[in-house]
Motif scaffolding. Structure first.
Motif, PDB file in Angstrom:
ATOM      1  N   HIS A   1     -12.816  -4.396   0.836  1.00 23.11           N
ATOM      2  CA  HIS A   1     -12.579  -3.222   1.683  1.00 23.11           C
ATOM      3  C   HIS A   1     -12.823  -1.871   1.017  1.00 23.11           C
ATOM      4  CE1 HIS A   1     -11.039  -5.822   4.763  1.00 23.11           C
ATOM      5  NE2 HIS A   1     -10.150  -6.339   3.948  1.00 23.11           N
ATOM      6  N   ASP A  18      -6.067   0.665  -1.754  1.00 18.84           N
ATOM      7  CA  ASP A  18      -5.137   1.751  -1.428  1.00 18.84           C
ATOM      8  C   ASP A  18      -3.691   1.253  -1.512  1.00 18.84           C
ATOM      9  OD1 ASP A  18      -4.941   0.125   0.737  1.00 18.84           O
ATOM     10  OD2 ASP A  18      -5.580   1.606   2.222  1.00 18.84           O
ATOM     11  N   GLU A  19      -2.789   2.190  -1.316  1.00 18.67           N
ATOM     12  CA  GLU A  19      -1.350   1.935  -1.394  1.00 18.67           C
ATOM     13  C   GLU A  19      -0.915   0.824  -0.431  1.00 18.67           C
ATOM     14  OE1 GLU A  19       2.563   4.905  -0.807  1.00 18.67           O
ATOM     15  OE2 GLU A  19       0.608   5.404   0.033  1.00 18.67           O
ATOM     16  N   VAL A  20      -1.544   0.815   0.752  1.00 19.00           N
ATOM     17  CA  VAL A  20      -1.173  -0.187   1.767  1.00 19.00           C
ATOM     18  C   VAL A  20      -1.501  -1.593   1.263  1.00 19.00           C
ATOM     19  CG1 VAL A  20      -1.656  -1.019   4.114  1.00 19.00           C
ATOM     20  CG2 VAL A  20      -1.430   1.436   3.677  1.00 19.00           C
ATOM     21  N   GLU A  21      -2.663  -1.743   0.620  1.00 15.77           N
ATOM     22  CA  GLU A  21      -3.053  -3.068   0.145  1.00 15.77           C
ATOM     23  C   GLU A  21      -2.162  -3.532  -1.013  1.00 15.77           C
ATOM     24  OE1 GLU A  21      -5.347  -4.562   2.076  1.00 15.77           O
ATOM     25  OE2 GLU A  21      -4.564  -6.314   1.044  1.00 15.77           O
ATOM     26  N   GLU A  47       0.930  -2.666  -1.501  1.00 16.85           N
ATOM     27  CA  GLU A  47       2.210  -3.012  -0.891  1.00 16.85           C
ATOM     28  C   GLU A  47       2.108  -4.362  -0.175  1.00 16.85           C
ATOM     29  OE1 GLU A  47       5.315  -1.834  -0.993  1.00 16.85           O
ATOM     30  OE2 GLU A  47       5.925  -3.386   0.428  1.00 16.85           O
ATOM     31  N   ARG A  48       0.957  -4.628   0.434  1.00 17.76           N
ATOM     32  CA  ARG A  48       0.801  -5.884   1.162  1.00 17.76           C
ATOM     33  C   ARG A  48       0.866  -7.088   0.222  1.00 17.76           C
ATOM     34  NH1 ARG A  48      -3.411  -8.578   5.135  1.00 17.76           N
ATOM     35  NH2 ARG A  48      -5.103  -7.708   3.912  1.00 17.76           N
ATOM     36  N   TRP A 103       2.189  -7.193  -2.787  1.00 16.97           N
ATOM     37  CA  TRP A 103       3.512  -7.239  -3.404  1.00 16.97           C
ATOM     38  C   TRP A 103       4.567  -7.798  -2.425  1.00 16.97           C
ATOM     39  CZ3 TRP A 103       7.047  -2.459  -4.266  1.00 16.97           C
ATOM     40  CH2 TRP A 103       8.146  -2.831  -5.052  1.00 16.97           C
ATOM     41  N   SER A 104       4.494  -7.373  -1.156  1.00 17.18           N
ATOM     42  CA  SER A 104       5.428  -7.890  -0.146  1.00 17.18           C
ATOM     43  C   SER A 104       5.270  -9.388   0.021  1.00 17.18           C
ATOM     44  CB  SER A 104       5.170  -7.254   1.223  1.00 17.18           C
ATOM     45  OG  SER A 104       5.473  -5.905   1.201  1.00 17.18           O
ATOM     46  N   LEU A 105       4.016  -9.807   0.046  1.00 11.81           N
ATOM     47  CA  LEU A 105       3.740 -11.231   0.201  1.00 11.81           C
ATOM     48  C   LEU A 105       4.395 -12.011  -0.935  1.00 11.81           C
ATOM     49  CD1 LEU A 105       2.089 -12.737   2.298  1.00 11.81           C
ATOM     50  CD2 LEU A 105       0.142 -12.664   0.742  1.00 11.81           C
ATOM     51  N   GLY A 157       9.282  -9.510   2.568  1.00 13.73           N
ATOM     52  CA  GLY A 157       8.926  -8.692   1.412  1.00 13.73           C
ATOM     53  C   GLY A 157       9.035  -7.210   1.749  1.00 13.73           C
ATOM     54  N   HIS A 199      11.528  -4.304   0.113  1.00 16.73           N
ATOM     55  CA  HIS A 199      11.023  -3.079  -0.513  1.00 16.73           C
ATOM     56  C   HIS A 199      11.527  -1.827   0.183  1.00 16.73           C
ATOM     57  CE1 HIS A 199       7.534  -5.661  -2.205  1.00 16.73           C
ATOM     58  NE2 HIS A 199       8.692  -5.964  -2.702  1.00 16.73           N
ATOM     59  N   ARG A 217      -2.504  -3.763   9.340  1.00 13.73           N
ATOM     60  CA  ARG A 217      -3.662  -4.344   8.656  1.00 13.73           C
ATOM     61  C   ARG A 217      -3.640  -5.862   8.747  1.00 13.73           C
ATOM     62  NH1 ARG A 217      -5.448  -2.010   2.895  1.00 13.73           N
ATOM     63  NH2 ARG A 217      -5.554  -0.144   4.188  1.00 13.73           N
TER      64      ARG A 217
END
Lengths: 199, 199
Positions: free
Chosen positions: A149, A153-156, A158-159, A161-163, B166, B170, B189
Motif C-alpha cells: 500500500h 502509516d499509523e493506521v497500519e 495500529e492494525r 499491533w491490535s491483531l 486489540g 489499546h 481498512r
C-alpha cells in the motif's frame, strides 16, 4: 564455605515465586508473606532484596518484559521479510506453556497497572516497544518493496499491533482457547493481504 | 412512608460503587467494607444484597456485560451491511468515558478471572458472545454478497474479533491512548479489504 548467590539471581528467583503465586491465586494474593512462603524463605530475608510489595511486583513484571525482549532479539533478521515478520509475531504470542505463563502474569499485572502507576509505567514502556516492533516490521517490508500500500502509516501499525494483542488475549482467555494453528493462520492471512508477494 | 427501593435497583447501585473502587484503587482494594463505604452504607446493609465479596464482584462484572449487550441490541440492523458492521464494532469499543470506565472494570475483573472461576465464567460467556457477534456480522456480509473471500471461516472470525479486542486494549492502555479516529480507520481498512464494495 557459604554458597555465594548472586544478588540478581536471587531477585530473579523471588520474582519467579511472585509469578507462581499470581498464576495460582491472582495478584490479590501476593504479599511479602505469601511470596516468601512460596520461595521457601522468611519474610525478613525477602525484604533484603525487595523493600516493599510494590517493588516486588514491579520487578516481577519487568522480568516478563526482559524474557520477551530476549526471545525477540534472537530472531534471525536475515531471512526474507515475511518470514522475519512471522517469526517476530510468533515470538510475542503465548503459543507454549512458558510464554502462556508469562503472558498471564503480564496481563494480571497490567490490569493492576490501571491503579498502580509503577506497573502502568512498565506496561507503557513495553507497549511502546511493541508498537516500534510492528512499525519496524512493516517498514522493513516497505523498504524491500514487499508492502502493497505505498507508505506504512499509523493506521497500519495500529492494525498489526491490535491483531497481535487480540490474538494474545484469545490464546490466553477464549473459551477452550484459540487453537494455535488458527492464530498463525490469522497472521498469515494478514500478511498475505498487505504484501505484494505473499509468503 | 418509607421510600421503597427496588431490590435490583439497589444491587445495581452497589455494583456501581464496586466499579468506582476498582477504577480508583484496583480490584485488590475491593471488599465488603470499602464498597459499603463508597456507597455510603453499612457493611451490614450491603450483606443484605450480597452475601460474599465474590458475589459482589460477579454481579459487578455481569453488569458491564448487560450494559454492552443493551447498547449492541440498539444497533439499527436495516442499514447496509458495512454500516451495520461498523456500528456494531464501534459499540463494543471504549470510545467515550462511560464505555472506557466499563472496559477498565471489565479488564480488571477479567484478569482476576484467571484465578477466580466465577469471574472466568462470565468472561467466557461474554467472549462467546463477541465471537458470535463477529461471525454474525461476517456471515451477514456473505449473505448479501459483499464478502470478498467466498465462505466466512474460523480464521476470519478470529481475525475480526482479535482486531476488536486489540483495539479495545489499546484505547484503554496504550501510552497516551490510541486516537479514536485511528481505531475507526483500522476497522474501516479491515472492512475495505474483506468486502467487495468498500463502505
Amino acid at each position: 564455605m557459604p554458597r555465594i548467590v548472586d544478588h540478581g539471581e536471587r531477585r530473579t528467583e523471588l520474582a519467579e515465586a511472585v509469578w507462581r503465586v499470581i498464576l495460582r491465586d491472582g495478584v490479590r494474593a501476593t504479599s511479602i508473606r505469601t511470596v516468601a512462603a512460596e520461595a521457601g524463605r522468611s519474610a525478613g530475608s525477602l525484604r533484603h532484596y525487595f523493600a516493599t510489595h510494590g517493588e516486588l511486583l514491579t520487578f516481577a513484571m519487568g522480568l516478563v518484559e526482559d524474557r520477551v525482549r530476549e526471545r525477540v532479539s534472537r530472531v534471525d533478521i536475515n531471512a526474507p521479510p515475511v518470514d522475519v515478520a512471522l517469526r517476530y509475531c510468533v515470538e510475542v504470542l503465548p503459543l507454549d506453556d512458558q510464554r502462556r505463563a508469562e503472558a498471564e502474569v503480564w496481563f494480571a499485572l497490567s490490569a493492576s497497572g490501571l491503579s498502580d502507576p509503577r506497573l502502568g509505567e512498565i506496561r507503557d514502556r513495553a507497549d511502546q516497544g511493541m508498537y516500534e516492533l510492528c512499525r519496524g516490521l512493516l517498514e522493513g517490508m516497505q523498504r524491500s518493496g514487499a508492502y502493497r500500500h505505498g507508505t506504512v502509516d499509523e493506521v497500519e501499525v495500529e492494525r498489526l499491533w491490535s491483531l497481535l494483542d487480540g490474538l494474545s488475549l484469545h490464546l490466553l482467555f477464549a473459551p477452550r482457547g484459540v487453537p494455535v494453528v488458527v492464530a498463525e493462520d490469522v497472521l498469515r492471512r494478514y500478511f498475505d493481504e498487505v504484501l505484494v508477494t505473499p509468503g
